[in-house]
Design a protein around this motif. Sequence first.
Motif, PDB file in Angstrom:
ATOM      1  N   THR A  63       0.839  -1.204   0.000  1.00  0.00           N
ATOM      2  CA  THR A  63       0.000   0.000   0.000  1.00  0.00           C
ATOM      3  C   THR A  63       0.872   1.251   0.000  1.00  0.00           C
ATOM      4  O   THR A  63       0.620   2.205  -0.751  1.00  0.00           O
ATOM      5  N   SER A  67       1.269   4.141  -3.016  1.00  0.00           N
ATOM      6  CA  SER A  67       0.727   5.456  -2.675  1.00  0.00           C
ATOM      7  C   SER A  67       1.395   6.596  -3.429  1.00  0.00           C
ATOM      8  O   SER A  67       0.757   7.621  -3.712  1.00  0.00           O
ATOM      9  N   SER A 146      -5.729   7.295   2.744  1.00  0.00           N
ATOM     10  CA  SER A 146      -5.722   5.837   2.870  1.00  0.00           C
ATOM     11  C   SER A 146      -6.715   5.409   3.936  1.00  0.00           C
ATOM     12  O   SER A 146      -6.972   6.142   4.895  1.00  0.00           O
ATOM     13  N   LYS A 173      -4.731  10.618  -4.685  1.00  0.00           N
ATOM     14  CA  LYS A 173      -5.058   9.193  -4.771  1.00  0.00           C
ATOM     15  C   LYS A 173      -5.719   8.693  -3.494  1.00  0.00           C
ATOM     16  O   LYS A 173      -5.287   9.033  -2.390  1.00  0.00           O
ATOM     17  N   LEU A 175      -6.531   5.189  -1.447  1.00  0.00           N
ATOM     18  CA  LEU A 175      -6.130   3.794  -1.316  1.00  0.00           C
ATOM     19  C   LEU A 175      -7.016   3.123  -0.272  1.00  0.00           C
ATOM     20  O   LEU A 175      -7.109   3.603   0.859  1.00  0.00           O
ATOM     21  N   TYR A 243      -7.854  -2.521  -8.800  1.00  0.00           N
ATOM     22  CA  TYR A 243      -7.534  -3.207  -7.549  1.00  0.00           C
ATOM     23  C   TYR A 243      -6.478  -4.268  -7.789  1.00  0.00           C
ATOM     24  O   TYR A 243      -6.286  -4.760  -8.906  1.00  0.00           O
ATOM     25  N   LEU A 253      -6.205  -4.399  -2.505  1.00  0.00           N
ATOM     26  CA  LEU A 253      -5.898  -2.975  -2.418  1.00  0.00           C
ATOM     27  C   LEU A 253      -6.539  -2.276  -3.611  1.00  0.00           C
ATOM     28  O   LEU A 253      -6.185  -2.543  -4.764  1.00  0.00           O
ATOM     29  N   HIS A 254      -7.506  -1.410  -3.339  1.00  0.00           N
ATOM     30  CA  HIS A 254      -8.165  -0.623  -4.380  1.00  0.00           C
ATOM     31  C   HIS A 254      -7.541   0.770  -4.426  1.00  0.00           C
ATOM     32  O   HIS A 254      -7.198   1.328  -3.379  1.00  0.00           O
ATOM     33  N   ALA A 255      -7.411   1.309  -5.621  1.00  0.00           N
ATOM     34  CA  ALA A 255      -6.856   2.655  -5.788  1.00  0.00           C
ATOM     35  C   ALA A 255      -7.671   3.415  -6.815  1.00  0.00           C
ATOM     36  O   ALA A 255      -8.164   2.842  -7.794  1.00  0.00           O
TER      37      ALA A 255
END
Length: 259
Positions: A63, A67, A146, A173, A175, A243, A253-255
């Motif tokens: 993560t 980032s 995040s 972004k 996260l 993801y 982990l989705h972004a």
Amino acid sequence: MSDQPHPETSDKPAGTTHFGYRQVPVDEKAKRVADVFHSVAGKYDLMNDLMSMGIHRLWKRFTIELSGVRKGHRVLDIAGGTGDLTKRFSELVGDTGEVVLADINDSMLKVGRSRLIDEGYAGNIEYVQADAEHLPFPDSSFNVVSIAFGLRNVTDKDQALREMTRVLKPGGKLLVLEFSKPTIPMLSRAYDLYSFTALPMMGKLFAGDSESYKYLAESIRMHPDQETLKQMMGDAGLVNCKYHNMTGGIVALHAGVKP
């Protein structure tokens, strides 16, 4: 167990929401979740290591890598708890940046603050008790937001995602690191067996609380799957949503990026 319906796609009585597998009045869920985390706060780090066999550290490291946080950035770590992500973000943003560790639960926030101060992290970290659905920050305040293992506990996930998008700067972004749906049937069955037998047992042995860990296992099953959460992030106004499955989809982990 893994066949439980998602709350976003299943019928439920008006004015209620899910708390694990139970339906409770919407205005009661936050208190019930708070009680869970008041109970587990003191043993949270120990239980994370035991439950994941230490793998949560690799999930969080990925993560951080994704980032793109760098010196001078302003970062919001929602549901930051005991500060694993905040600690690394603090190192990356340096003296010219800032990290806000936010958590709705004051017990978790106190544990996180004490831990980080004891380890020498102080100068560029702010601590804020905040509800993810109603963030007390101006629009376009952060380069990165995040939330790790916190979204599934939020009552109105769509509202929380809109709020996280609102406080991001354009180009910033979001996260979302969260338990998700295993992509391998055999792994899914083994994971169910582990979650609903071993987790409550470990909770009883090491934290004196089996019910909270039963809730945590149930809350994972009621969380949206990978594609559903990706769509929810797009609906909240983010673009380039994607993801990354980890450990066979047990965690994803989705972004997404604010246009």
